[in-house]
Design an enzyme around this catalytic site. Structure first.
Site, PDB file in Angstrom:
ATOM      1  N   GLY A   5      -6.641   4.562 -10.629  1.00 56.04           N
ATOM      2  CA  GLY A   5      -7.100   4.987  -9.309  1.00 56.04           C
ATOM      3  C   GLY A   5      -6.065   5.710  -8.469  1.00 56.04           C
TER       4      GLY A   5
ATOM      5  N   TYR B 126      -4.795   0.799  -9.210  1.00 58.41           N
ATOM      6  CA  TYR B 126      -3.679   1.499  -9.842  1.00 58.41           C
ATOM      7  C   TYR B 126      -2.539   0.509 -10.003  1.00 58.41           C
ATOM      8  CZ  TYR B 126      -2.017   1.763  -5.050  1.00 58.41           C
ATOM      9  OH  TYR B 126      -1.619   1.423  -3.789  1.00 58.41           O
TER      10      TYR B 126
ATOM     11  N   GLY C 196     -16.858  -3.612  -1.621  1.00 56.07           N
ATOM     12  CA  GLY C 196     -16.650  -2.411  -0.826  1.00 56.07           C
ATOM     13  C   GLY C 196     -16.218  -1.203  -1.642  1.00 56.07           C
TER      14      GLY C 196
ATOM     15  N   ASP D 188     -13.866   7.529  -0.206  1.00 56.13           N
ATOM     16  CA  ASP D 188     -13.516   7.056  -1.552  1.00 56.13           C
ATOM     17  C   ASP D 188     -14.270   7.822  -2.636  1.00 56.13           C
ATOM     18  OD1 ASP D 188     -11.686   5.115  -0.842  1.00 56.13           O
ATOM     19  OD2 ASP D 188     -13.171   3.506  -0.785  1.00 56.13           O
TER      20      ASP D 188
ATOM     21  N   ARG E 168     -25.200  -9.427  -4.795  1.00 53.09           N
ATOM     22  CA  ARG E 168     -24.523  -8.206  -4.300  1.00 53.09           C
ATOM     23  C   ARG E 168     -24.904  -6.994  -5.153  1.00 53.09           C
ATOM     24  NH1 ARG E 168     -18.241  -9.096  -2.866  1.00 53.09           N
ATOM     25  NH2 ARG E 168     -18.560  -7.655  -1.159  1.00 53.09           N
TER      26      ARG E 168
ATOM     27  N   GLN F  52      -8.676  10.560  -1.676  1.00 55.23           N
ATOM     28  CA  GLN F  52      -9.392   9.994  -0.524  1.00 55.23           C
ATOM     29  C   GLN F  52      -8.533  10.072   0.730  1.00 55.23           C
ATOM     30  OE1 GLN F  52      -8.796   6.981   1.266  1.00 55.23           O
ATOM     31  NE2 GLN F  52      -6.958   6.509   0.082  1.00 55.23           N
TER      32      GLN F  52
ATOM     33  N   ASN G 269     -22.253  -7.207 -11.463  1.00 52.18           N
ATOM     34  CA  ASN G 269     -21.281  -7.865 -10.587  1.00 52.18           C
ATOM     35  C   ASN G 269     -21.353  -9.360 -10.815  1.00 52.18           C
ATOM     36  OD1 ASN G 269     -19.360  -7.689  -8.356  1.00 52.18           O
ATOM     37  ND2 ASN G 269     -20.908  -8.781  -7.162  1.00 52.18           N
ATOM     38  N   ARG G 270     -20.215 -10.039 -10.602  1.00 53.38           N
ATOM     39  CA  ARG G 270     -20.178 -11.498 -10.776  1.00 53.38           C
ATOM     40  C   ARG G 270     -21.272 -12.174  -9.960  1.00 53.38           C
ATOM     41  NH1 ARG G 270     -14.796 -14.390  -8.684  1.00 53.38           N
ATOM     42  NH2 ARG G 270     -15.553 -13.410  -6.780  1.00 53.38           N
TER      43      ARG G 270
ATOM     44  N   LYS H 203     -14.094  -3.328   3.979  1.00 53.66           N
ATOM     45  CA  LYS H 203     -14.856  -2.068   4.017  1.00 53.66           C
ATOM     46  C   LYS H 203     -16.304  -2.247   4.463  1.00 53.66           C
ATOM     47  CE  LYS H 203     -12.020   0.409   0.683  1.00 53.66           C
ATOM     48  NZ  LYS H 203     -11.913   1.034  -0.634  1.00 53.66           N
TER      49      LYS H 203
ATOM     50  N   SER I 278       0.814  -1.224   0.000  1.00 54.94           N
ATOM     51  CA  SER I 278       0.000   0.000   0.000  1.00 54.94           C
ATOM     52  C   SER I 278       0.846   1.273   0.000  1.00 54.94           C
ATOM     53  CB  SER I 278      -0.910   0.014   1.224  1.00 54.94           C
ATOM     54  OG  SER I 278      -1.527   1.276   1.319  1.00 54.94           O
TER      55      SER I 278
HETATM   56  P1  ATR Z   1     -13.278  -4.266  -2.628  1.00 49.78           P
HETATM   57  O1  ATR Z   1     -13.201  -3.492  -1.343  1.00 49.78           O
HETATM   58  O2  ATR Z   1     -12.047  -4.136  -3.486  1.00 49.78           O
HETATM   59  O3  ATR Z   1     -14.521  -3.983  -3.415  1.00 49.78           O
HETATM   60  P2  ATR Z   1     -14.522  -6.751  -1.998  1.00 49.78           P
HETATM   61  O4  ATR Z   1     -15.567  -6.117  -1.128  1.00 49.78           O
HETATM   62  O5  ATR Z   1     -13.909  -8.058  -1.577  1.00 49.78           O
HETATM   63  O6  ATR Z   1     -13.289  -5.812  -2.188  1.00 49.78           O
HETATM   64  O7  ATR Z   1     -15.149  -6.890  -3.474  1.00 49.78           O
HETATM   65  C1  ATR Z   1     -14.418  -7.411  -4.541  1.00 49.78           C
HETATM   66  C2  ATR Z   1     -15.169  -7.147  -5.836  1.00 49.78           C
HETATM   67  O8  ATR Z   1     -14.435  -7.709  -6.936  1.00 49.78           O
HETATM   68  C3  ATR Z   1     -16.543  -7.787  -5.886  1.00 49.78           C
HETATM   69  O9  ATR Z   1     -17.369  -7.043  -6.762  1.00 49.78           O
HETATM   70  C4  ATR Z   1     -16.200  -9.148  -6.501  1.00 49.78           C
HETATM   71  O10 ATR Z   1     -17.280  -9.826  -7.085  1.00 49.78           O
HETATM   72  P3  ATR Z   1     -18.195 -10.841  -6.195  1.00 49.78           P
HETATM   73  O11 ATR Z   1     -19.103  -9.943  -5.411  1.00 49.78           O
HETATM   74  O12 ATR Z   1     -18.872 -11.675  -7.198  1.00 49.78           O
HETATM   75  O13 ATR Z   1     -17.211 -11.604  -5.325  1.00 49.78           O
HETATM   76  C5  ATR Z   1     -15.233  -8.722  -7.555  1.00 49.78           C
HETATM   77  N1  ATR Z   1     -14.366  -9.807  -8.017  1.00 49.78           N
HETATM   78  C6  ATR Z   1     -13.301 -10.349  -7.374  1.00 49.78           C
HETATM   79  N2  ATR Z   1     -12.711 -11.308  -8.128  1.00 49.78           N
HETATM   80  C7  ATR Z   1     -13.433 -11.381  -9.298  1.00 49.78           C
HETATM   81  C8  ATR Z   1     -13.319 -12.146 -10.496  1.00 49.78           C
HETATM   82  N3  ATR Z   1     -12.345 -13.075 -10.662  1.00 49.78           N
HETATM   83  N4  ATR Z   1     -14.225 -11.923 -11.494  1.00 49.78           N
HETATM   84  C9  ATR Z   1     -15.201 -11.001 -11.346  1.00 49.78           C
HETATM   85  N5  ATR Z   1     -15.352 -10.237 -10.242  1.00 49.78           N
HETATM   86  C10 ATR Z   1     -14.478 -10.410  -9.225  1.00 49.78           C
END
Ligand code: ATR
Length: 286
Positions: free
Chosen positions: A246, A224, A136, A108, A162, A253, A157-158, A72, A21
């Site tokens: 970013g 980033y 988050g 953010d 969510r 932020q 979203n995947r 988060k 970080s």
């Molecule tokens: P952050 O604070 O970075 O958002 P997070 O709350 O863990 O961290 O969320 C990660 C995000 O990246 C989510 O939108 C996640 O999708 P899911 O809600 O389906 O888990 C997405 N993400 C992570 N890996 C992914 C992948 N291989 N393909 C598509 N989306 C992914």
């Protein structure tokens, strides 16, 4: 006022992983600029360990903290009170010590909007916007984008549950539209596309059709460094007008968090320029 002989106030970033970080050096630079003595360290915390580590940090005199992936959303539950952005997004990136507990804020979104509108001089109003991700990071920026006057906001979203949860939390059903990833091909062009997943940190960008990119489209990756390259390279190849990582949001932020803790907002241009030299955006349309 900090007495001269007291130990510097303690601040920290909690997340997993946090070793790479830039936040400790950003806050150290702000502290030097405003002559405010402080200590800011990165604390690696898994979701399971976070509550205990935060309690220990508070007991040791921690005055404030940043929270990053994947904590988060979890952080909201550890707060006695929430600011407007944190409440609307259900995600906290800044903790402020308050009456023996924690007050949660989310800087953010303000950071992103400030980077786009002031550093990059973009007009966000009425932009048809696609937000990719509902974790988050996505939650943190969505309320501020709506407040900045974007047009309709589509969220994919995947994990569709969510997406729905984020759309419900934003509470503007006529303007915020949850969609499936599989619908992307039929969703037309966007003027602003924000990539807010962590997928590219493990090297796999979700599959995106080039038809998403409109003629004046701005593509923004909240990541980033190397993690921002796949999405921004895709955007450039698809003809995006702007491709922005970013890094600027990260600095903005941080400045907003700094203001919440110390009552003064540092100037950000110099810190940004210095980091940009080391994290150049080497993306071409080829
Ligand atoms: P952050 O604070 O970075 O958002 P997070 O709350 O863990 O961290 O969320 C990660 C995000 O990246 C989510 O939108 C996640 O999708 P899911 O809600 O389906 O888990 C997405 N993400 C992570 N890996 C992914 C992948 N291989 N393909 C598509 N989306 C992914």
């Amino acid at each position: 006022m900090t007495p001269i002989d007291s130990a510097p106030a303690r601040f920290a970033l909690f997340g997993h992983p946090v070793a790479q970080s830039l936040s400790p050096q950003i806050h150290a630079a702000f502290a030097r600029q405003l002559s405010i003595p402080l200590q800011y360290t990165a604390i690696d915390a898994t979701a399971e360990a976070f509550a205990d580590l935060l309690a220990r940090f508070a007991a040791q005199g921690g005055g404030g903290a940043n929270v990053t992936l994947p904590l988060k959303q979890q952080a909201t539950a550890l707060c006695g009170s929430l600011g407007d952005g944190a409440r609307r997004s259900g995600a906290v990136n800044t903790l402020v010590r308050n009456d023996g507990g924690w007050h949660g804020e989310n800087t953010d979104g303000r950071g992103l909007v400030r980077d786009l509108t002031e550093r990059h001089r973009l007009d966000l109003r009425q932009r048809r916007t696609l937000l990719i991700g509902a974790g988050g990071a996505a939650r943190g920026v969505a309320p501020a984008l709506l407040d900045a006057g974007i047009g309709d906001l589509f969220v994919v979203n995947r994990t569709p549950e969510r997406t729905d949860a984020l759309a419900d939390a934003l509470g503007e059903p006529g303007r915020v539209h949850p969609r499936y990833m599989d619908d992307l091909k039929a969703m037309g062009e966007f003027d602003l596309i924000v990539h807010a997943t962590s997928a590219t940190r493990s090297g796999s960008l979700p599959s995106l059709p080039m038809s998403l990119i409109g003629t004046r489209a701005t593509a923004v990756d909240l990541n980033y460094g190397d993690s921002a390259i796949p999405f921004l390279a895709w955007a450039r190849a698809a003809g995006a007008h702007d491709a922005i990582d970013g890094l600027g949001m990260l600095v903005e932020q941080a400045a907003e968090s700094f203001r919440l803790w110390h009552g003064r907002r540092p100037a950000t241009d110099e810190v940004y320029a210095e980091l940009r030299q080391r994290h150049a955006l080497l993306i071409t349309a080829d």
